[in-house]
Motif scaffolding. Structure first.
Motif, PDB file in Angstrom:
ATOM      1  N   SER A   1       0.830  -1.210   0.000  1.00 47.14           N
ATOM      2  CA  SER A   1       0.000   0.000   0.000  1.00 47.14           C
ATOM      3  C   SER A   1       0.864   1.258   0.000  1.00 47.14           C
ATOM      4  O   SER A   1       2.000   1.239   0.456  1.00 47.14           O
TER       5      SER A   1
ATOM      6  N   PHE B   1       0.516   3.592   1.943  1.00 42.18           N
ATOM      7  CA  PHE B   1       0.488   4.135   3.293  1.00 42.18           C
ATOM      8  C   PHE B   1       1.516   3.491   4.216  1.00 42.18           C
ATOM      9  O   PHE B   1       1.652   3.881   5.362  1.00 42.18           O
TER      10      PHE B   1
ATOM     11  N   ILE C   1      -4.508   0.824   7.211  1.00 41.38           N
ATOM     12  CA  ILE C   1      -5.166   2.056   7.648  1.00 41.38           C
ATOM     13  C   ILE C   1      -6.605   1.758   8.051  1.00 41.38           C
ATOM     14  O   ILE C   1      -7.207   0.783   7.609  1.00 41.38           O
TER      15      ILE C   1
ATOM     16  N   SER D   1      -6.830  12.865   5.775  1.00 37.83           N
ATOM     17  CA  SER D   1      -5.617  12.048   5.897  1.00 37.83           C
ATOM     18  C   SER D   1      -5.975  10.658   6.407  1.00 37.83           C
ATOM     19  O   SER D   1      -6.833  10.530   7.274  1.00 37.83           O
ATOM     20  N   PRO D   2      -5.270   9.624   5.893  1.00 40.04           N
ATOM     21  CA  PRO D   2      -5.541   8.273   6.409  1.00 40.04           C
ATOM     22  C   PRO D   2      -5.021   8.110   7.829  1.00 40.04           C
ATOM     23  O   PRO D   2      -4.045   8.739   8.231  1.00 40.04           O
TER      24      PRO D   2
ATOM     25  N   LYS E   1      -3.346   5.531  10.172  1.00 41.06           N
ATOM     26  CA  LYS E   1      -2.645   4.252  10.213  1.00 41.06           C
ATOM     27  C   LYS E   1      -3.025   3.493  11.474  1.00 41.06           C
ATOM     28  O   LYS E   1      -3.224   4.087  12.538  1.00 41.06           O
TER      29      LYS E   1
END
Length: 151
Positions: A55, A57, A61, A99-100, A102
C-alpha cells in the motif's frame, strides 16, 4: 473535559469551543471488527502484511467511515446535555477524509458548536468536528455533524 449544559441553555452554546477529547488508539482489532460489521474487508485495512508491502500508506489504515464513526463517542465525551429524553444523530452536512489513519495511530476530536436551531420538540446543533492524528500535520476527518436533543 466535558461541557455540561441544561437543555434550556442549548441556544447559548453558539460559537462554544468544546475543546478536545482524550486520545484513543486505532487498533488492528478495531479495524477488523469494523470490517466484519460493514463487509468491507479490503486488504489495505485487514491484511497488515500486504498493506505494509504494497500500500502507499506503509501499513494498514482505518476505514474512513470507522474514523468518522468515532465522532459519536467523541461528542458524548465533549458535551453532556442535562434534562433530555432523547439524543439523535441527525446526520452530516459535510465530510472530508483528509488524511488516512494508520493502525496504531492515536486520534482525538475537537468540536465547536456552529449553530443551534429550534426544531419541533427540541433543538438541533450543528457541530464542526475535527478528528486529528497525534503528530500529524493535517486532520484525519473534518465534518459538520447534526445532533438533535429532545426534552
Amino acid at each position: 473535559m466535558t461541557t455540561t449544559v441544561a437543555y434550556a441553555d442549548l441556544p447559548s452554546l453558539v460559537g462554544q469551543d468544546l475543546g478536545f477529547t482524550d486520545w484513543i488508539e486505532v487498533t488492528q482489532e478495531r479495524v477488523n471488527v469494523f470490517a466484519d460489521a460493514t463487509d468491507d474487508d479490503q486488504w489495505i485495512h485487514t491484511d497488515p502484511e500486504r498493506a505494509t508491502a504494497e500500500s502507499p500508506f506503509g501499513g494498514p489504515i482505518a476505514h474512513g467511515f470507522l474514523t468518522l464513526s468515532l465522532t459519536i463517542p467523541f461528542i458524548t465525551e465533549l458535551l453532556d446535555v442535562e434534562g433530555v429524553t432523547t439524543k439523535v444523530n441527525y446526520g452530516l452536512d459535510k465530510v472530508r477524509f483528509v488524511s488516512p489513519v494508520k493502525v496504531g495511530a492515536r486520534v482525538r476530536m475537537g468540536a465547536v458548536i456552529a449553530e443551534v436551531t429550534e426544531v419541533a420538540g427540541g433543538y438541533q446543533l450543528v457541530i464542526d468536528q475535527t478528528i486529528e492524528i497525534e503528530g500529524g500535520t493535517k486532520p484525519a476527518v473534518v465534518a459538520r455533524g447534526l445532533s438533535r436533543f429532545y426534552a
